[in-house]
Design a protein around this motif. Structure first.
Motif, PDB file in Angstrom:
ATOM      1  N   LEU A 199       1.049  -1.143  -0.028  1.00  0.00           N
ATOM      2  CA  LEU A 199      -0.147   0.139  -0.083  1.00  0.00           C
ATOM      3  C   LEU A 199       0.678   1.345  -0.126  1.00  0.00           C
ATOM      4  CD1 LEU A 199      -2.888   0.705   0.138  1.00  0.00           C
ATOM      5  CD2 LEU A 199      -2.909   0.876   2.603  1.00  0.00           C
ATOM      6  N   ALA A 200       1.792   1.046   0.881  1.00  0.00           N
ATOM      7  CA  ALA A 200       2.983   2.600   1.162  1.00  0.00           C
ATOM      8  C   ALA A 200       3.469   2.615  -0.509  1.00  0.00           C
ATOM      9  CB  ALA A 200       3.666   2.080   2.036  1.00  0.00           C
ATOM     10  N   ARG A 201       4.011   1.530  -0.927  1.00  0.00           N
ATOM     11  CA  ARG A 201       4.614   1.568  -2.171  1.00  0.00           C
ATOM     12  C   ARG A 201       3.742   2.133  -3.432  1.00  0.00           C
ATOM     13  NH1 ARG A 201       5.466  -1.165  -6.605  1.00  0.00           N
ATOM     14  NH2 ARG A 201       3.927  -2.781  -6.058  1.00  0.00           N
ATOM     15  N   THR A 202       2.447   1.496  -3.401  1.00  0.00           N
ATOM     16  CA  THR A 202       1.620   2.148  -4.444  1.00  0.00           C
ATOM     17  C   THR A 202       1.284   3.566  -4.208  1.00  0.00           C
ATOM     18  OG1 THR A 202       0.614  -0.055  -4.155  1.00  0.00           O
ATOM     19  CG2 THR A 202      -0.752   1.513  -5.388  1.00  0.00           C
ATOM     20  N   ARG A 203       1.109   4.028  -2.845  1.00  0.00           N
ATOM     21  CA  ARG A 203       0.742   5.615  -2.746  1.00  0.00           C
ATOM     22  C   ARG A 203       2.135   6.193  -3.062  1.00  0.00           C
ATOM     23  NH1 ARG A 203      -2.903   6.130   2.533  1.00  0.00           N
ATOM     24  NH2 ARG A 203      -4.858   5.742   1.497  1.00  0.00           N
ATOM     25  N   ARG A 207      -3.233  14.007  -5.791  1.00  0.00           N
ATOM     26  CA  ARG A 207      -4.242  13.581  -4.839  1.00  0.00           C
ATOM     27  C   ARG A 207      -5.145  12.625  -5.594  1.00  0.00           C
ATOM     28  NH1 ARG A 207      -9.209  15.239  -3.070  1.00  0.00           N
ATOM     29  NH2 ARG A 207      -9.684  14.705  -0.727  1.00  0.00           N
ATOM     30  N   ASN A 208      -5.729  13.179  -6.803  1.00  0.00           N
ATOM     31  CA  ASN A 208      -6.699  12.242  -7.652  1.00  0.00           C
ATOM     32  C   ASN A 208      -6.029  10.995  -7.991  1.00  0.00           C
ATOM     33  OD1 ASN A 208      -8.625  14.246  -7.504  1.00  0.00           O
ATOM     34  ND2 ASN A 208      -8.158  15.259  -9.426  1.00  0.00           N
ATOM     35  N   ASP A 209      -4.956  10.893  -8.283  1.00  0.00           N
ATOM     36  CA  ASP A 209      -4.377   9.378  -8.394  1.00  0.00           C
ATOM     37  C   ASP A 209      -4.324   8.491  -7.268  1.00  0.00           C
ATOM     38  OD1 ASP A 209      -4.042  10.263 -11.179  1.00  0.00           O
ATOM     39  OD2 ASP A 209      -1.848  10.585 -10.687  1.00  0.00           O
ATOM     40  N   ARG A 210      -4.308   9.020  -6.122  1.00  0.00           N
ATOM     41  CA  ARG A 210      -4.093   8.330  -4.775  1.00  0.00           C
ATOM     42  C   ARG A 210      -5.426   7.808  -4.522  1.00  0.00           C
ATOM     43  NH1 ARG A 210      -0.428  12.071  -3.186  1.00  0.00           N
ATOM     44  NH2 ARG A 210      -1.752  13.110  -1.711  1.00  0.00           N
ATOM     45  N   ILE A 211      -6.642   8.711  -4.875  1.00  0.00           N
ATOM     46  CA  ILE A 211      -7.856   8.290  -4.261  1.00  0.00           C
ATOM     47  C   ILE A 211      -8.471   7.437  -5.461  1.00  0.00           C
ATOM     48  CG2 ILE A 211     -10.346   9.164  -4.015  1.00  0.00           C
ATOM     49  CD1 ILE A 211      -8.998  11.778  -3.028  1.00  0.00           C
ATOM     50  N   THR A 212      -8.879   6.484  -5.269  1.00  0.00           N
ATOM     51  CA  THR A 212      -9.590   5.389  -6.099  1.00  0.00           C
ATOM     52  C   THR A 212     -11.050   5.660  -6.283  1.00  0.00           C
ATOM     53  OG1 THR A 212      -8.050   3.898  -5.009  1.00  0.00           O
ATOM     54  CG2 THR A 212      -9.775   2.662  -6.463  1.00  0.00           C
ATOM     55  N   PRO A 213     -11.411   5.792  -7.345  1.00  0.00           N
ATOM     56  CA  PRO A 213     -12.812   6.054  -7.645  1.00  0.00           C
ATOM     57  C   PRO A 213     -13.718   4.864  -7.424  1.00  0.00           C
ATOM     58  CG  PRO A 213     -11.601   6.036  -9.678  1.00  0.00           C
ATOM     59  CD  PRO A 213     -10.681   5.818  -8.594  1.00  0.00           C
ATOM     60  N   PHE A 214     -14.897   4.993  -6.941  1.00  0.00           N
ATOM     61  CA  PHE A 214     -15.928   3.895  -6.672  1.00  0.00           C
ATOM     62  C   PHE A 214     -16.563   3.529  -8.186  1.00  0.00           C
ATOM     63  CE2 PHE A 214     -15.607   5.373  -2.520  1.00  0.00           C
ATOM     64  CZ  PHE A 214     -15.121   4.385  -1.811  1.00  0.00           C
ATOM     65  N   ALA A 215     -16.636   4.630  -9.093  1.00  0.00           N
ATOM     66  CA  ALA A 215     -17.226   4.479 -10.349  1.00  0.00           C
ATOM     67  C   ALA A 215     -16.513   5.053 -11.593  1.00  0.00           C
ATOM     68  CB  ALA A 215     -18.524   5.089 -10.447  1.00  0.00           C
ATOM     69  N   PRO A 216     -16.826   4.707 -12.538  1.00  0.00           N
ATOM     70  CA  PRO A 216     -16.072   5.412 -13.792  1.00  0.00           C
ATOM     71  C   PRO A 216     -16.164   7.027 -13.724  1.00  0.00           C
ATOM     72  CG  PRO A 216     -17.244   3.418 -14.833  1.00  0.00           C
ATOM     73  CD  PRO A 216     -17.745   3.783 -13.017  1.00  0.00           C
TER      74      PRO A 216
END
Lengths: 187, 94
Positions: B67-71, B77-86
């Motif tokens: 998780l730390a590596r992916t972050r 910020r937008n890349d770090r937040i995973t959207p719940f929908a397209p």
């Protein structure tokens, strides 16, 4: 002892309190039906039947403190013996229909009375016919015909609906009739 | 024999007799030893549970590192937040 007047649940409560005599009384009360059931499930192998029934009682003793049974203690024991019999049958490497203690009964000497020979041969034919039934049907037939349990009691022991008990019994009897009729014709 | 007759069938089936023995001495002997066996079973179960907890801790550590590596790779910020929908058809307000 006062254990004589206790029902199975009463004996289990005493056993849970550590009274092994109460458990001994329960074993004495229930062991013969369980052995007959196991013996017939296993095709007449009384050694394996005794092992299975003893194992079921030991298991019951081990869980005595936490034992909670909605049905009867005997249902639990029958269900456990049934499962252990199935395990035993799965683990057997030898063929069940060939391993039986039939030599002493099946090969009588010349002086044996004809009627006894006839009865022994018929008993062996019945045993073989029952052993050829599927295990689930065999269990129902044994508990119904030999142990004279009601459909509800069998349903509780084998954990199946009473309607299934009735249909399995009916199929088992029909199969037995066919097998025994074929045996009689072939003589 | 008339196997259609339930009574006769019962009589025929009754020809297969089985014997029973008194199992009380055997069961009595076996249950004397059962407390030792119960303790051994419990000890084995405890050991297996400890092993399982250790493995779970290792798995959690690996996940946390991942998780730390992916972050770390996600710059904005937008890349770090995973959207719940397209998010293609959504209108950005800011």
């Amino acid at each position: 002892m006062a254990d004589f007047f206790d029902d199975d649940n009463g004996l289990m409560e005493k056993a849970a309190g550590g009274r092994s005599q109460a458990f001994d009384a329960l074993v004495g009360r229930r062991q013969h039906r369980l052995q007959r059931f196991a013996n017939r499930m296993l095709g007449g192998d009384s050694g394996d039947a005794a092992d299975v029934v003893a194992a079921a009682f030991v298991r019951l003793w081990e869980i005595r403190a936490t034992f909670r049974q909605t049905g009867s203690v005997e249902s639990w024991l029958l269900a456990t013996v049934y499962r252990l019999c199935l395990d035993c049958l799965r683990n057997r490497s030898r063929c069940l229909t060939e391993n039986l203690p039939q030599d002493e009964k099946g090969s009588p000497d010349a002086s044996t009375v004809a009627g006894v020979v006839e009865a022994v041969a018929l008993g062996e034919a019945v045993r073989q016919a029952i052993m050829e039934l599927p295990e689930s049907h065999r269990a129902v037939l044994i508990l119904s015909v030999y142990e004279e349990l009601s459909y509800e009691e069998i349903a509780a022991a084998l954990e199946i609906p009473p309607g299934t008990v009735a249909s399995r019994r009916s199929h088992a009897v029909a199969m037995l009739r066919r097998k025994l009729a074929a045996w009689e014709e072939g003589r | 024999m008339n196997l259609e007759d339930p009574k006769e069938l019962q009589q025929v089936l009754g020809q297969w007799e089985v014997e029973t023995v008194d199992l009380r001495p055997r069961v009595s002997e076996a249950i004397k030893e059962s407390p030792k066996r119960e303790l051994a079973d419990l000890a084995a179960e405890l050991q297996a549970m400890r092993q399982e907890v250790t493995e779970l801790r290792r798995a959690v550590a690996v996940l946390q590192a991942e998780l730390a590596r992916t972050r770390g790779y996600a710059r904005t910020r937008n890349d770090r937040i995973t959207p719940f929908a397209p998010t293609e058809s959504l209108i950005r307000l800011s």
